[in-house]
Scaffold this motif. Structure first.
Motif, PDB file in Angstrom:
ATOM      1  N   SER A   1      40.309  46.842  34.158  1.00 16.17           N
ATOM      2  CA  SER A   1      39.967  45.465  33.802  1.00 16.17           C
ATOM      3  C   SER A   1      41.108  44.749  33.082  1.00 16.17           C
ATOM      4  O   SER A   1      41.251  43.523  33.208  1.00 16.17           O
ATOM      5  CB  SER A   1      38.697  45.426  32.946  1.00 16.17           C
ATOM      6  OG  SER A   1      38.815  46.218  31.789  1.00 16.17           O
TER       7      SER A   1
ATOM      8  N   ALA B   1      35.886  46.754  30.538  1.00 17.09           N
ATOM      9  CA  ALA B   1      34.543  46.579  31.092  1.00 17.09           C
ATOM     10  C   ALA B   1      33.708  47.856  31.025  1.00 17.09           C
ATOM     11  O   ALA B   1      32.509  47.804  30.730  1.00 17.09           O
ATOM     12  CB  ALA B   1      34.645  46.090  32.534  1.00 17.09           C
TER      13      ALA B   1
ATOM     14  N   ARG C   1      34.054  39.282  34.205  1.00 19.58           N
ATOM     15  CA  ARG C   1      33.947  40.648  33.672  1.00 19.58           C
ATOM     16  C   ARG C   1      34.652  40.679  32.313  1.00 19.58           C
ATOM     17  O   ARG C   1      35.590  39.912  32.073  1.00 19.58           O
ATOM     18  CB  ARG C   1      34.569  41.669  34.631  1.00 19.58           C
ATOM     19  CG  ARG C   1      36.072  41.794  34.528  1.00 19.58           C
ATOM     20  CD  ARG C   1      36.630  42.768  35.540  1.00 19.58           C
ATOM     21  NE  ARG C   1      36.808  42.118  36.831  1.00 19.58           N
ATOM     22  CZ  ARG C   1      36.651  42.746  37.999  1.00 19.58           C
ATOM     23  NH1 ARG C   1      36.346  44.021  38.025  1.00 19.58           N
ATOM     24  NH2 ARG C   1      36.817  42.100  39.133  1.00 19.58           N
TER      25      ARG C   1
ATOM     26  N   GLY D   1      31.994  45.817  37.631  1.00 21.72           N
ATOM     27  CA  GLY D   1      32.745  44.620  37.267  1.00 21.72           C
ATOM     28  C   GLY D   1      33.161  43.784  38.459  1.00 21.72           C
ATOM     29  O   GLY D   1      33.649  42.664  38.299  1.00 21.72           O
TER      30      GLY D   1
END
Length: 634
Positions: A91, A121, A117, A32
């Motif tokens: 994330s 993710a 992203r 990511g």
């Protein structure tokens, strides 16, 4: 920037694969983050380890997951497996503020651009790969996978979620700092062993299918958690689970953990013992370019890289065990230090960087001053189940000498290419207060402070008392604020002695479990009295795999199962946070009204001057004027 051959980096494109003369790729890493070939970025570390084991590795960085999946197809099938990571941050923490507002930037993307992203993710990337290549195994790792390896509370959806293994469909999960299990996995893969058969490796997790016997590998004892379904119905059982996971994650002689989820069984093997100096050096001494991949030149700088490109990470792990922090959950509580030789070699490498001007931005680590600290008698550490070595008191077995660190600072200073080497990481100040740290036998803490303050402070020094209320600090697993007063006295004495004006910058948190609004008002008054107008402040975010997250969701402390009051609504959180900003005009009427309601005219006088008579009307909403001002500017 000096031009280097594209083959100095791990390949991001098929053209780069062809330039190396490869006809196939052994392992493909999906990340990511943008690809920065530097030891502070996990994808680079993992990729370089794989390369060092003789494997051909390619990277898919920040692939388009929305509509066009060609990024996932560009290298075709790997020979062995896909490796997936969300990047250097979870994330969801990367995407959202504590108030669940979408962030406008991403520090791990060129130009700081957001939106490169997906949420969750690890799960999104893995599901795509499993759809495109159902017969290719997927190994997941990194901080998102590590912190979500077991049933966990997700603040952003406000619900319990099962292991990321269950949601993603991955074949194997590596948790924590993954070098040790990864090297074992790579050796077995090259012998033709599939990921699905790698069940006897430490520090991995997998889902055991129903209908087969769960084998007893390596004579591990097994501890069973309440099932995911039980946790959904019973918050107390979920809280009790957490204690087991935290204790087993930080033991040298740990048990295997199992948990039923659906008709499967999650199996989490015990961690490896903390890496020794030779093992840590091996990761840091790999042939990194120490720069972002050249493909990003036209898209702008990568903020996270700009922040650390002239910094040196000297150790991993943290024995503080703070309730809100994920460091020990991912890196472990035992310190894994690099050798002086490895660190000084990296300093030399930094001086060769084309943009280097003579200044090291940070000689540090998760906590700047834990380098080479460990148990005096390691047999005691092997049996220890405490999540912190310094709470509620410093363990008498912990060697807290700062002498190795002081000597290292001096050796870096002696490098003729170094004008100044600063300490930018937060310093664990309580280790430098004699009244708290009784292990200071030879006065080396004072020597360290003198060296730090006179040679390594870049204008301001960061420290993190986090709160002033002793009750809140106990929940945080932090020492009493009285020790911060003592540290500041010592800091000011040394600064005055050398005629230095280098203010302390203390970090504080609002809305942490155990903190009430009146505690925040007292915090504002006490820090004002000390001469601070607070800048480095944040609202508490419940992050998976932390004590504070469990308290936030369940309302009880996982170690005592007793209730702990926690601010949960947006209004409660804003009310606490507002007291940080007593010095801003738009907050003053609101603060006065709130303190009148608390019958605390003494705090009104301390924060705002002479108290005004209570008006008896409903207090203003915090930030009301601030928001309206922003709208006018637009």
């Amino acid at each position: 920037m000096i031009e280097r051959p594209i083959t100095d980096w791990l390949p991001l494109t098929m053209k780069e694969v062809e330039k190396r003369g490869w006809d196939e790729v052994d392992i493909i890493l999906v990340s990511g983050d943008a690809y920065v070939d530097h030891p502070a970025f996990g994808t680079a570390v993992i990729g370089r380890i794989m390369e060092s084991e003789g494997l051909r590795v390619a990277i898919i960085a920040q692939p388009n997951w929305k509509d066009d999946l060609r990024d996932f197809k560009k290298f075709g099938k790997p020979k062995y497996f896909f490796g997936v990571t969300a990047g250097c941050m979870d994330s969801m923490v990367n995407h959202y503020t504590a108030n669940k507002r979408l962030r406008s930037n991403d520090s791990y993307t060129p130009g700081g651009q957001a939106g490169f992203r997906p949420d969750y993710a690890t799960t999104v990337y893995t599901r795509i790969l499993k759809t495109l290549y159902p017969d290719v195994p997927v190994l997941i790792g990194g901080i998102e996978a590590s912190l979500r390896r077991v049933t966990h509370y997700d603040y952003w959806q406000d619900k319990l979620m099962p292991s990321v293994l269950y949601d993603s469909g991955a074949d194997l999960l590596v948790y924590g700092m993954g070098e040790q299990p990864l090297r074992e996995i790579l050796k077995l893969a090259q012998k033709g062993v599939p990921l699905s058969s790698m069940r006897n490796i430490n520090q991995v997790a997998y889902l055991h299918e129903p209908g087969t016997t769960l084998r007893d590998y390596n004579n591990w004892n097994t501890v069973e958690l309440a099932s995911h379904e039980t946790c959904l119905e019973d918050k107390i059982r979920y809280a009790a689970n957490f204690k087991i996971v935290e204790v087993e994650s930080n033991k040298w002689q740990a048990n295997r953990i199992i948990q039923k989820v659906g008709n499967q069984t999650l199996v989490i093997n015990p961690p490896f013992k903390t890496m020794d100096e030779v093992e840590v050096d091996k990761s840091f001494d790999l042939p990194y370019t120490r720069q972002p991949h050249p493909k990003y030149k036209k898209r702008g700088t990568i903020p996270a890289y700009e922040m650390i490109k002239f910094s040196v990470n000297m150790h991993r792990g943290c024995f503080g065990g703070c309730s809100f922090c994920t460091i020990s959950a991912h890196q472990g509580k035992f310190i894994a230090s690099r050798s002086e030789k490895s660190i000084l070699k990296e300093v030399d490498e930094i001086t060769k960087h084309p943009e280097f001007k003579g200044y090291i931005s940070d000689l540090g680590g998760p906590s700047a001053n834990m380098y080479k600290m460990k148990g005096k008698d390691e047999s005691i550490c092997a049996k220890c189940q405490s999540p912190s070595c310094i709470h509620p008191v410093i363990c008498s077995n912990l060697d807290t000498s700062h002498k190795p660190l002081t000597e290292l600072y001096r050796k870096v200073d002696a490098n003729p290419q170094i004008k100044k080497a600063f300490v930018g990481s937060g310093v664990r100040y309580d280790l430098l207060v004699d009244d708290f740290n009784k292990n200071n036998q030879d006065g080396n803490h004072d020597e360290y402070m003198e060296q730090l303050i006179t040679r390594h402070v870049s204008g301001r020094l960061k420290v993190a008392p986090e709160h002033t209320s002793d009750a809140t600090l106990r929940v945080m697993r932090k020492p009493s604020f009285k020790y911060f007063h003592k540290f500041k006295e010592k800091y000011d004495q040394i600064s005055d002695k050398h005629n230095l004006k280098q203010p302390l910058i203390p970090y504080f948190i609002s809305s942490h479990p155990g903190c009430e609004e009146e505690d925040m008002a007292n915090l504002a008054a006490e820090t004002k009295d000390m001469g601070f107008q607070l800048e480095q402040v944040q609202d508490f975010t419940p992050t998976p795999m932390t004590v504070a997250e469990v308290i936030y969701y369940t309302g009880v402390h996982p170690y005592t199962l007793k209730p702990v009051k926690t601010a949960k609504t947006r209004e409660e959180k804003q009310n606490q946070n507002a007291f940080f900003f007593w010095y801003k005009p738009e907050y003053k009427d609101w603060i006065r009204n709130r303190l009148n309601r608390m019958s605390r005219p003494d705090l009104i006088e301390k924060l705002l001057g002479v108290p005004k008579k209570a008006e008896g009307k409903k207090p203003l909403r915090p930030f009301k004027k601030q928001f309206s001002a922003k709208k006018k500017k637009r």
